[in-house]
Design an enzyme around this catalytic site. Structure first.
Site, mmCIF file in Angstrom:
data_model
loop_
_atom_site.group_PDB
_atom_site.id
_atom_site.type_symbol
_atom_site.label_atom_id
_atom_site.label_comp_id
_atom_site.label_asym_id
_atom_site.label_seq_id
_atom_site.Cartn_x
_atom_site.Cartn_y
_atom_site.Cartn_z
ATOM 1 N N ARG A 48 51.704 57.897 10.471
ATOM 2 C CA ARG A 48 50.993 56.700 10.970
ATOM 3 C C ARG A 48 50.047 56.117 9.930
ATOM 4 N NH1 ARG A 48 47.290 58.589 15.261
ATOM 5 N NH2 ARG A 48 46.947 56.394 15.692
ATOM 6 N N LYS A 49 49.869 56.794 8.806
ATOM 7 C CA LYS A 49 48.862 56.378 7.820
ATOM 8 C C LYS A 49 49.493 55.529 6.715
ATOM 9 C CE LYS A 49 47.829 60.782 7.600
ATOM 10 N NZ LYS A 49 47.240 62.098 7.277
ATOM 11 N N ASP B 122 40.239 42.860 3.914
ATOM 12 C CA ASP B 122 40.734 43.564 5.104
ATOM 13 C C ASP B 122 41.937 42.826 5.692
ATOM 14 O OD1 ASP B 122 40.840 45.264 7.322
ATOM 15 O OD2 ASP B 122 39.207 44.249 8.383
HETATM 16 C C1 MFK Z 1 46.177 45.829 17.046
HETATM 17 C C2 MFK Z 1 46.346 45.169 15.667
HETATM 18 C C3 MFK Z 1 45.210 44.293 15.350
HETATM 19 C C4 MFK Z 1 45.386 43.650 14.011
HETATM 20 C C5 MFK Z 1 44.158 42.831 13.651
HETATM 21 C C6 MFK Z 1 43.959 42.878 12.195
HETATM 22 C C7 MFK Z 1 42.555 42.513 11.812
HETATM 23 C C8 MFK Z 1 42.307 43.020 10.429
HETATM 24 C C9 MFK Z 1 42.241 44.518 10.439
HETATM 25 C C10 MFK Z 1 40.992 44.949 11.171
HETATM 26 O O1 MFK Z 1 39.922 44.544 10.864
HETATM 27 S S1 MFK Z 1 41.178 46.060 12.489
HETATM 28 C C11 MFK Z 1 39.465 46.166 13.099
HETATM 29 C C12 MFK Z 1 38.650 47.198 12.375
HETATM 30 N N1 MFK Z 1 39.108 48.501 12.687
HETATM 31 C C13 MFK Z 1 38.762 49.137 13.817
HETATM 32 O O2 MFK Z 1 38.014 48.652 14.632
HETATM 33 C C14 MFK Z 1 39.365 50.494 14.028
HETATM 34 C C15 MFK Z 1 38.420 51.441 14.752
HETATM 35 N N2 MFK Z 1 38.979 52.776 14.710
HETATM 36 C C16 MFK Z 1 39.877 53.186 15.633
HETATM 37 O O3 MFK Z 1 40.125 52.528 16.642
HETATM 38 C C17 MFK Z 1 40.539 54.485 15.391
HETATM 39 O O4 MFK Z 1 39.816 55.214 14.429
HETATM 40 C C18 MFK Z 1 42.001 54.282 14.872
HETATM 41 C C19 MFK Z 1 42.881 53.676 15.996
HETATM 42 C C20 MFK Z 1 42.077 53.411 13.624
HETATM 43 C C21 MFK Z 1 42.566 55.658 14.516
HETATM 44 O O5 MFK Z 1 42.229 56.531 15.553
HETATM 45 P P1 MFK Z 1 43.189 57.742 15.899
HETATM 46 O O6 MFK Z 1 42.394 58.656 16.782
HETATM 47 O O7 MFK Z 1 44.491 57.245 16.410
HETATM 48 O O8 MFK Z 1 43.492 58.407 14.491
HETATM 49 P P2 MFK Z 1 42.596 59.493 13.705
HETATM 50 O O9 MFK Z 1 41.178 59.152 13.660
HETATM 51 O O10 MFK Z 1 42.983 60.835 14.246
HETATM 52 O O11 MFK Z 1 43.181 59.351 12.225
HETATM 53 C C22 MFK Z 1 44.594 59.343 12.002
HETATM 54 C C23 MFK Z 1 44.858 60.153 10.750
HETATM 55 O O12 MFK Z 1 44.153 59.561 9.651
HETATM 56 C C24 MFK Z 1 43.361 60.558 8.986
HETATM 57 N N3 MFK Z 1 42.171 59.928 8.442
HETATM 58 C C25 MFK Z 1 41.185 59.318 9.128
HETATM 59 N N4 MFK Z 1 40.273 58.824 8.288
HETATM 60 C C26 MFK Z 1 40.694 59.131 7.050
HETATM 61 C C27 MFK Z 1 40.195 58.864 5.753
HETATM 62 N N5 MFK Z 1 39.060 58.193 5.563
HETATM 63 N N6 MFK Z 1 40.917 59.310 4.691
HETATM 64 C C28 MFK Z 1 42.080 59.986 4.874
HETATM 65 N N7 MFK Z 1 42.614 60.243 6.084
HETATM 66 C C29 MFK Z 1 41.918 59.830 7.144
HETATM 67 C C30 MFK Z 1 43.037 61.560 10.086
HETATM 68 O O13 MFK Z 1 42.705 62.823 9.542
HETATM 69 C C31 MFK Z 1 44.373 61.613 10.826
HETATM 70 O O14 MFK Z 1 45.274 62.364 10.045
HETATM 71 P P3 MFK Z 1 46.462 63.208 10.743
HETATM 72 O O15 MFK Z 1 47.223 62.240 11.596
HETATM 73 O O16 MFK Z 1 47.251 63.719 9.583
HETATM 74 O O17 MFK Z 1 45.760 64.269 11.537
#
Ligand code: MFK
Length: 166
Positions: free
Chosen positions: A123-124, A78
């Site tokens: 954004r993806k 990750d």
């Molecule tokens: C701030 C930077 C920090 C960096 C630290 C790095 C640490 C290492 C990386 C990590 O571990 S980060 C921590 C673990 N991740 C999280 O806690 C994220 C939790 N999830 C969220 O907060 C939200 O889901 C996120 C901000 C990532 C996205 O939410 P959104 O409401 O902005 O986006 P959305 O869910 O609508 O998805 C965006 C797009 O992706 C698409 N999508 C989502 N899941 C998908 C999937 N599985 N496959 C394909 N497409 C997918 C979704 O359909 C959509 O497509 P469109 O824009 O075309 O409509």
């Protein structure tokens, strides 16, 4: 990413990655200098902006005796994918990831992490990462989808102090 990189010389350490990783208040478990319990991963970049890290994971992160816990393996992948995204100047969070645990990852031995962005759409950002042993054998393979989020404000150099990388 099916093949490991054939890169001996790491030529760039982009500001986008360095600034985040070395911020004095960064408590990220993967790369944060301010997290005494963290992995303290230090990444370098190839000219193609692939993220590379050589590290050794201590035996306190073991699952099976002599081998790294599966949750930590996922963390390594990750973090590596995250840094590959960051290398492109993007701030993004992991939305989805999968892990292929191909061989056990030894603790207390040097391993190599390699990550890259494979595809972008708005954004993806789709990514891949590998964990390799000292002989270049692939031990684990990850794939991820990162979604760009609003960046956090820059660290305050007065309040947060100097960074380890200057
Ligand atoms: C701030 C930077 C920090 C960096 C630290 C790095 C640490 C290492 C990386 C990590 O571990 S980060 C921590 C673990 N991740 C999280 O806690 C994220 C939790 N999830 C969220 O907060 C939200 O889901 C996120 C901000 C990532 C996205 O939410 P959104 O409401 O902005 O986006 P959305 O869910 O609508 O998805 C965006 C797009 O992706 C698409 N999508 C989502 N899941 C998908 C999937 N599985 N496959 C394909 N497409 C997918 C979704 O359909 C959509 O497509 P469109 O824009 O075309 O409509």
């Amino acid at each position: 990413m099916t093949k490991p990189l054939q890169v001996e010389k790491l030529t760039r350490y982009a500001d986008a990655v360095r600034k985040f990783a070395s911020a004095a208040q960064n408590r990220c478990f993967g790369c944060g200098a301010a997290n005494e319990h963290g992995l303290h991963l230090e990444f370098y970049l190839t000219q193609e902006l692939h993220a590379v890290c050589e590290t050794t994971v201590g035996d306190f992160f073991e699952g099976p005796k002599g081998f790294v816990h599966g949750g930590i393996i996922a963390t390594l992948l990750d973090e590596t994918m995250s840094k590959a995204v960051r290398a492109h100047g993007l701030v993004a969070m992991t939305r989805h990831m999968e892990v292929d645990y191909q061989r056990p990852v030894p603790s207390s031995e040097e391993i190599r992490l390699e990550g890259r962005v494979t595809r972008n759409e708005g954004r993806k950002h789709w990514t891949e990462a590998l964990i390799l042993n000292g002989h270049g054998k692939v031990l684990a393979h990850g794939k991820g989808l990162f979604i760009e989020v609003k960046p956090a404000p820059d660290p305050d150099p007065v309040k947060d102090g100097p960074t380890p990388h200057g």
